[in-house]
Enzyme design. Structure first.
Site, PDB file in Angstrom:
ATOM      1  N   ASP A  88       0.934  -1.122   0.053  1.00  0.00           N
ATOM      2  CA  ASP A  88      -0.080   0.077   0.002  1.00  0.00           C
ATOM      3  C   ASP A  88       0.835   1.459   0.027  1.00  0.00           C
ATOM      4  O   ASP A  88       1.886   1.182   0.320  1.00  0.00           O
ATOM      5  CB  ASP A  88      -1.091   0.005   1.154  1.00  0.00           C
ATOM      6  CG  ASP A  88      -0.075   0.160   2.420  1.00  0.00           C
ATOM      7  OD1 ASP A  88       0.814  -0.811   2.892  1.00  0.00           O
ATOM      8  OD2 ASP A  88      -0.712   0.972   3.431  1.00  0.00           O
ATOM      9  N   GLU A 182       0.090  -1.050   5.690  1.00  0.00           N
ATOM     10  CA  GLU A 182       1.298  -0.781   6.528  1.00  0.00           C
ATOM     11  C   GLU A 182       1.147   0.822   6.750  1.00  0.00           C
ATOM     12  O   GLU A 182       1.417   1.087   8.008  1.00  0.00           O
ATOM     13  CB  GLU A 182       2.595  -1.141   5.813  1.00  0.00           C
ATOM     14  CG  GLU A 182       3.764  -1.080   6.930  1.00  0.00           C
ATOM     15  CD  GLU A 182       4.326   0.581   6.894  1.00  0.00           C
ATOM     16  OE1 GLU A 182       5.178   0.574   7.724  1.00  0.00           O
ATOM     17  OE2 GLU A 182       3.915   1.200   6.046  1.00  0.00           O
TER      18      GLU A 182
END
Length: 415
Positions: A88, A182
């Site tokens: 991400d 994350e």
């Protein structure tokens, strides 16, 4: 041919650009993993790529975690090692990434978008001339690049691809893991440590090539809801309780010099990330950081005292505090596993990389994973200026990072 002399640049660049073309912004407060559906596209792309290059035990979990293994090709007893990166990117400056490639960079100001006047300036980034003569990858300045952490994903996949195509290079079991979310602090929440199969691992996440980090902040987040009392301003004397003004007062009660812009190294801080509201109701979001566990505890106590003070001044129930720990300093878990750090340092020296040991002024999946039983320091990827329009990746440094991963795997045989 030594690992120093191999050429990974073309493969690495092709892979990195393919990943950055896929949008993967995560979203705070979604309450699910993955927090955005768009992260699935990159996860499925990586899974298919893993299968095509010949990795084993490839799987994509129901929550968008991708795992695979490169099996040992030696009869020697070698510890299983893991490499982890996140798929991400931050939600700020979201949009379709338009990469800009600059070969043989001259070391000066770099125009990213002439039409919009977006320039990567040496005056803003004094270390920019470090990249002179190298190949830089940026965007047109309207989005983040996503090198945090697609550079790490590309380097791990390139390492695996190279070792698969060169079976003469001996290694033990190598486990690969790629996580969603994350950037929202939830990347390790559902990571399958047992199924991953590694005895220890490295996150490969952001920063200069040669960065080696095994300390990070202790972290907590606080949300303060302020209940006001609104009446007509013409008749408000001794009646109105302005929640917006109380939120501003809360800010003034925090130490002025203990903010991110005033601190460095091991110094902790309070950081207000959001203030919103009106007379009737306001909300303050705050994060608390400190490397020292005792000071971290004192910071949390201080925030509680600030809220208690406001309630005594304006009436019980005026300020409501929700305080939650996010992650802890992984040094606590890694202090008994410093052989992992030494392995990384020895591998760097073999490639003539000067190790850069520094505390992380933030956190990584590795911090959480270390407390979940998987010792996990962090390695840099050869990228800088993350989370903004000036994010920069250096192709030569990314290649060196990928070579470092290969060297770490081969060096385990010799230990």
């Amino acid at each position: 041919m030594s690992i120093k002399d191999i050429d990974l640049k073309n493969e690495l660049l092709e892979r990195f650009l393919a990943y950055t073309a896929i949008r993967t912004e995560s979203k705070e407060g979604a309450g699910v993993i993955p927090s955005t559906d768009m992260q699935w596209e990159l996860a499925k792309h990586i899974k298919a790529e893993m299968e095509s290059i010949g990795l084993s035990d490839v799987r994509l979990s129901d929550n968008c975690y991708v795992y695979a293994k490169l099996p040992s090709n030696t009869a020697e007893n070698v510890p299983s090692i893991g490499f982890i990166a996140h798929m991400d990117t931050v939600s700020s400056l979201s949009g379709q990434c338009r990469p800009k490639l600059t070969k043989d960079f001259d070391g000066g100001d770099l125009i990213l978008n002439e039409e919009k006047g977006i320039v990567l300036k040496v005056s803003d980034f004094p270390d920019l001339p470090d990249f002179k003569g190298k190949t830089l990858i940026n965007t047109d300045g309207t989005t983040v690049l996503g090198a945090d952490d697609k550079a790490g994903v590309a380097e791990i996949m390139t390492m695996a691809s190279y070792l698969l195509s060169h079976p003469e290079i001996k290694h033990g079991d190598i486990c690969l893991g790629f996580t969603p979310d994350e950037e929202t602090g939830h990347g390790a929440d559902l990571f399958d440590v047992e199924g991953f199969g590694a005895e220890f691992a490295f996150t490969v996440d952001g920063g200069d090539v040669g960065e080696l980090e095994y300390e990070n902040f202790n972290a907590a987040e606080a949300h303060i809801h302020i209940n006001g009392f609104g009446v007509h301003p013409g008749s408000a004397k001794n009646k109105m309780k302005n929640a917006a003004l109380i939120a501003m007062e809360l800010r003034e009660l925090l130490p002025e010099a203990e903010t991110p812009q005033h601190t460095e190294g091991y110094e902790g801080f309070y950081h207000i990330t959001s203030i919103r509201g009106d007379v009737e109701s306001s909300d303050v979001d705050l994060i608390i950081r400190d490397h020292d566990k005792e000071l971290f505890g004192k910071r949390k106590i201080f925030v509680r005292e600030v809220v208690d003070f406001l309630n005594k001044k304006y009436g019980e129930g005026t300020a409501e505090l929700s305080l939650t720990d996010q992650y802890l300093n992984m040094r606590e878990m890694l202090s008994s596993h410093m052989d992992i750090v030494e392995l990384a340092k020895d591998s760097m020296k073999e490639l003539s990389i000067e190790p850069k040991i520094s505390p992380i002024r933030g956190g990584t999946d590795g911090a959480r994973l270390s407390f979940m039983g998987l010792p996990c320091p962090n390695l840099g990827t050869g990228s800088r200026y993350h989370h903004g329009r000036y994010e920069t990746a250096c192709l030569e440094d990314m290649e060196l990072s990928a070579k470092l991963l290969i060297t770490i795997c081969t060096k385990l045989i010799k230990r």
